[in-house]
Design a protein around this motif. Structure first.
Motif, PDB file in Angstrom:
ATOM      1  N   VAL A  67      45.671  38.811  40.477  1.00  0.00           N
ATOM      2  CA  VAL A  67      46.391  39.354  41.636  1.00  0.00           C
ATOM      3  C   VAL A  67      47.807  39.738  41.228  1.00  0.00           C
ATOM      4  O   VAL A  67      48.281  40.838  41.555  1.00  0.00           O
ATOM      5  CB  VAL A  67      46.404  38.337  42.805  1.00  0.00           C
ATOM      6  N   ALA A  68      48.492  38.867  40.507  1.00  0.00           N
ATOM      7  CA  ALA A  68      49.865  39.156  40.069  1.00  0.00           C
ATOM      8  C   ALA A  68      49.903  40.377  39.162  1.00  0.00           C
ATOM      9  O   ALA A  68      50.809  41.214  39.276  1.00  0.00           O
ATOM     10  CB  ALA A  68      50.454  37.934  39.350  1.00  0.00           C
ATOM     11  N   GLY A  96      51.364  47.836  42.482  1.00  0.00           N
ATOM     12  CA  GLY A  96      51.957  47.565  43.787  1.00  0.00           C
ATOM     13  C   GLY A  96      50.949  47.169  44.855  1.00  0.00           C
ATOM     14  O   GLY A  96      51.251  47.233  46.044  1.00  0.00           O
ATOM     15  N   TRP A  97      49.753  46.732  44.457  1.00  0.00           N
ATOM     16  CA  TRP A  97      48.747  46.325  45.429  1.00  0.00           C
ATOM     17  C   TRP A  97      49.215  45.083  46.175  1.00  0.00           C
ATOM     18  O   TRP A  97      49.864  44.210  45.629  1.00  0.00           O
ATOM     19  CB  TRP A  97      47.422  46.018  44.759  1.00  0.00           C
ATOM     20  N   GLN A  98      48.855  45.003  47.444  1.00  0.00           N
ATOM     21  CA  GLN A  98      49.171  43.838  48.266  1.00  0.00           C
ATOM     22  C   GLN A  98      47.914  42.992  48.427  1.00  0.00           C
ATOM     23  O   GLN A  98      46.803  43.520  48.475  1.00  0.00           O
ATOM     24  CB  GLN A  98      49.681  44.283  49.632  1.00  0.00           C
ATOM     25  N   SER A  99      48.086  41.683  48.502  1.00  0.00           N
ATOM     26  CA  SER A  99      46.923  40.806  48.613  1.00  0.00           C
ATOM     27  C   SER A  99      47.061  39.849  49.786  1.00  0.00           C
ATOM     28  O   SER A  99      48.154  39.592  50.279  1.00  0.00           O
ATOM     29  CB  SER A  99      46.740  40.007  47.324  1.00  0.00           C
ATOM     30  N   GLU A 100      45.919  39.347  50.193  1.00  0.00           N
ATOM     31  CA  GLU A 100      45.843  38.344  51.257  1.00  0.00           C
ATOM     32  C   GLU A 100      44.789  37.323  50.835  1.00  0.00           C
ATOM     33  O   GLU A 100      43.697  37.701  50.402  1.00  0.00           O
ATOM     34  CB  GLU A 100      45.444  39.023  52.569  1.00  0.00           C
ATOM     35  N   ASP A 101      45.109  36.046  50.940  1.00  0.00           N
ATOM     36  CA  ASP A 101      44.192  34.986  50.519  1.00  0.00           C
ATOM     37  C   ASP A 101      43.073  34.824  51.541  1.00  0.00           C
ATOM     38  O   ASP A 101      43.311  34.427  52.678  1.00  0.00           O
ATOM     39  CB  ASP A 101      44.971  33.680  50.346  1.00  0.00           C
ATOM     40  N   TRP A 102      41.849  35.138  51.132  1.00  0.00           N
ATOM     41  CA  TRP A 102      40.662  35.010  51.985  1.00  0.00           C
ATOM     42  C   TRP A 102      39.767  33.867  51.511  1.00  0.00           C
ATOM     43  O   TRP A 102      38.587  33.784  51.864  1.00  0.00           O
ATOM     44  CB  TRP A 102      39.858  36.310  51.997  1.00  0.00           C
ATOM     45  N   THR A 103      40.324  32.950  50.718  1.00  0.00           N
ATOM     46  CA  THR A 103      39.559  31.846  50.154  1.00  0.00           C
ATOM     47  C   THR A 103      38.838  31.050  51.236  1.00  0.00           C
ATOM     48  O   THR A 103      37.667  30.675  51.072  1.00  0.00           O
ATOM     49  CB  THR A 103      40.503  30.926  49.344  1.00  0.00           C
ATOM     50  N   GLU A 104      39.511  30.802  52.352  1.00  0.00           N
ATOM     51  CA  GLU A 104      38.929  30.020  53.444  1.00  0.00           C
ATOM     52  C   GLU A 104      37.626  30.644  53.951  1.00  0.00           C
ATOM     53  O   GLU A 104      36.670  29.949  54.263  1.00  0.00           O
ATOM     54  CB  GLU A 104      39.934  29.921  54.595  1.00  0.00           C
ATOM     55  N   TYR A 105      37.574  31.971  53.996  1.00  0.00           N
ATOM     56  CA  TYR A 105      36.390  32.663  54.511  1.00  0.00           C
ATOM     57  C   TYR A 105      35.279  32.758  53.472  1.00  0.00           C
ATOM     58  O   TYR A 105      34.099  32.715  53.795  1.00  0.00           O
ATOM     59  CB  TYR A 105      36.752  34.074  54.991  1.00  0.00           C
ATOM     60  N   ALA A 106      35.660  32.892  52.200  1.00  0.00           N
ATOM     61  CA  ALA A 106      34.677  33.105  51.132  1.00  0.00           C
ATOM     62  C   ALA A 106      34.152  31.801  50.541  1.00  0.00           C
ATOM     63  O   ALA A 106      33.106  31.797  49.898  1.00  0.00           O
ATOM     64  CB  ALA A 106      35.289  33.952  50.024  1.00  0.00           C
ATOM     65  N   GLY A 107      34.883  30.705  50.725  1.00  0.00           N
ATOM     66  CA  GLY A 107      34.455  29.442  50.154  1.00  0.00           C
ATOM     67  C   GLY A 107      34.708  29.341  48.657  1.00  0.00           C
ATOM     68  O   GLY A 107      34.140  28.492  47.985  1.00  0.00           O
ATOM     69  N   MET A 108      35.529  30.213  48.124  1.00  0.00           N
ATOM     70  CA  MET A 108      35.925  30.222  46.711  1.00  0.00           C
ATOM     71  C   MET A 108      37.206  31.044  46.636  1.00  0.00           C
ATOM     72  O   MET A 108      37.527  31.759  47.578  1.00  0.00           O
ATOM     73  CB  MET A 108      34.850  30.857  45.834  1.00  0.00           C
ATOM     74  N   PRO A 109      37.945  30.972  45.535  1.00  0.00           N
ATOM     75  CA  PRO A 109      39.138  31.813  45.419  1.00  0.00           C
ATOM     76  C   PRO A 109      38.774  33.294  45.576  1.00  0.00           C
ATOM     77  O   PRO A 109      37.955  33.825  44.821  1.00  0.00           O
ATOM     78  CB  PRO A 109      39.657  31.507  44.012  1.00  0.00           C
ATOM     79  N   TYR A 110      39.337  33.928  46.605  1.00  0.00           N
ATOM     80  CA  TYR A 110      38.990  35.317  46.942  1.00  0.00           C
ATOM     81  C   TYR A 110      40.202  35.930  47.636  1.00  0.00           C
ATOM     82  O   TYR A 110      40.654  35.437  48.656  1.00  0.00           O
ATOM     83  CB  TYR A 110      37.781  35.328  47.881  1.00  0.00           C
ATOM     84  N   PHE A 111      40.739  36.997  47.034  1.00  0.00           N
ATOM     85  CA  PHE A 111      41.959  37.627  47.539  1.00  0.00           C
ATOM     86  C   PHE A 111      41.684  39.073  47.903  1.00  0.00           C
ATOM     87  O   PHE A 111      41.361  39.895  47.037  1.00  0.00           O
ATOM     88  CB  PHE A 111      43.073  37.560  46.476  1.00  0.00           C
ATOM     89  N   GLY A 112      41.800  39.398  49.208  1.00  0.00           N
ATOM     90  CA  GLY A 112      41.645  40.776  49.652  1.00  0.00           C
ATOM     91  C   GLY A 112      42.795  41.625  49.138  1.00  0.00           C
ATOM     92  O   GLY A 112      43.925  41.156  49.030  1.00  0.00           O
ATOM     93  N   MET A 160      38.115  38.068  42.964  1.00  0.00           N
ATOM     94  CA  MET A 160      37.387  36.844  43.274  1.00  0.00           C
ATOM     95  C   MET A 160      37.198  35.992  42.036  1.00  0.00           C
ATOM     96  O   MET A 160      37.346  36.460  40.910  1.00  0.00           O
ATOM     97  CB  MET A 160      36.032  37.176  43.890  1.00  0.00           C
ATOM     98  N   GLN A 161      36.870  34.725  42.264  1.00  0.00           N
ATOM     99  CA  GLN A 161      36.608  33.785  41.179  1.00  0.00           C
ATOM    100  C   GLN A 161      35.408  34.254  40.368  1.00  0.00           C
ATOM    101  O   GLN A 161      34.344  34.503  40.915  1.00  0.00           O
ATOM    102  CB  GLN A 161      36.326  32.389  41.746  1.00  0.00           C
ATOM    103  N   ARG A 162      35.589  34.388  39.056  1.00  0.00           N
ATOM    104  CA  ARG A 162      34.478  34.729  38.167  1.00  0.00           C
ATOM    105  C   ARG A 162      33.631  33.472  37.989  1.00  0.00           C
ATOM    106  O   ARG A 162      34.152  32.376  37.847  1.00  0.00           O
ATOM    107  CB  ARG A 162      35.019  35.198  36.820  1.00  0.00           C
ATOM    108  N   HIS A 163      32.332  33.633  37.971  1.00  0.00           N
ATOM    109  CA  HIS A 163      31.413  32.517  37.754  1.00  0.00           C
ATOM    110  C   HIS A 163      30.999  32.536  36.280  1.00  0.00           C
ATOM    111  O   HIS A 163      29.951  33.050  35.916  1.00  0.00           O
ATOM    112  CB  HIS A 163      30.207  32.617  38.688  1.00  0.00           C
ATOM    113  N   GLY A 164      31.857  32.017  35.437  1.00  0.00           N
ATOM    114  CA  GLY A 164      31.660  32.027  33.997  1.00  0.00           C
ATOM    115  C   GLY A 164      32.951  32.427  33.324  1.00  0.00           C
ATOM    116  O   GLY A 164      33.991  32.577  33.973  1.00  0.00           O
TER     117      GLY A 164
END
Length: 146
Positions: free
Chosen positions: A35-36, A43-59, A73-77
């Motif tokens: 994200v950083a 210059g992209w803006q992000s919003e933490d959607w982790t609560e909705y996705a159940g894993m680290p996920y930033f819109g 989103m969190q990579r699985h691996g």
């Protein structure tokens, strides 16, 4: 509702069902770092959607006008090794200046994957790796490119 708003809504419905990309996801072992990186470079803006996705996920909001928004989103691996074959789609971002964008990418921790080259009569194109070793491109329109 105005005719313009109704027409825009009707056009949106038609294009939405015809395979037009409407969202993208970038997988990352360290989503906050990714994200950083994209915020610093584009210059992209992000919003933490982790609560909705159940894993680290930033819109992600990538800007206004034509284009699409997405998420990191969190990579699985593990992240892919540099030089590995691309395992998914490659995002290419339009930029006003290839050279200036390349400087920002490298300063933010990205690395060169394929140097700048001309798409004759159309644009300058090149590819980089982000901080998670995902390949992405940048594209500067230029009808004088040779």
């Amino acid at each position: 509702m105005s005719d313009q708003v109704e027409n825009a809504a009707a056009e949106e419905e038609v294009s939405y069902g015809n395979g037009r990309p409407v969202h993208f996801e970038i997988h990352a072992a360290d989503p906050a770092r990714a994200v950083a990186f994209y915020a610093e470079v584009f210059g992209w803006q992000s919003e933490d959607w982790t609560e909705y996705a159940g894993m680290p996920y930033f819109g992600l909001r990538t800007g206004e006008g034509p284009g699409i928004d997405g998420a990191i989103m969190q990579r699985h691996g593990d992240n892919p090794e540099p030089g590995a074959a691309v395992g998914g789609g490659v995002l290419t971002m339009g930029v006003a200046s290839f050279d200036e964008a390349a400087e920002r990418i490298l300063a933010a921790g990205g690395t060169l994957a394929m140097p700048k080259y001309a798409l004759p009569g159309m644009a300058w194109q090149g590819y980089f790796l982000d901080t998670e070793n995902n390949v992405f491109g940048i594209h500067e329109p230029d009808p004088e490119a040779k």
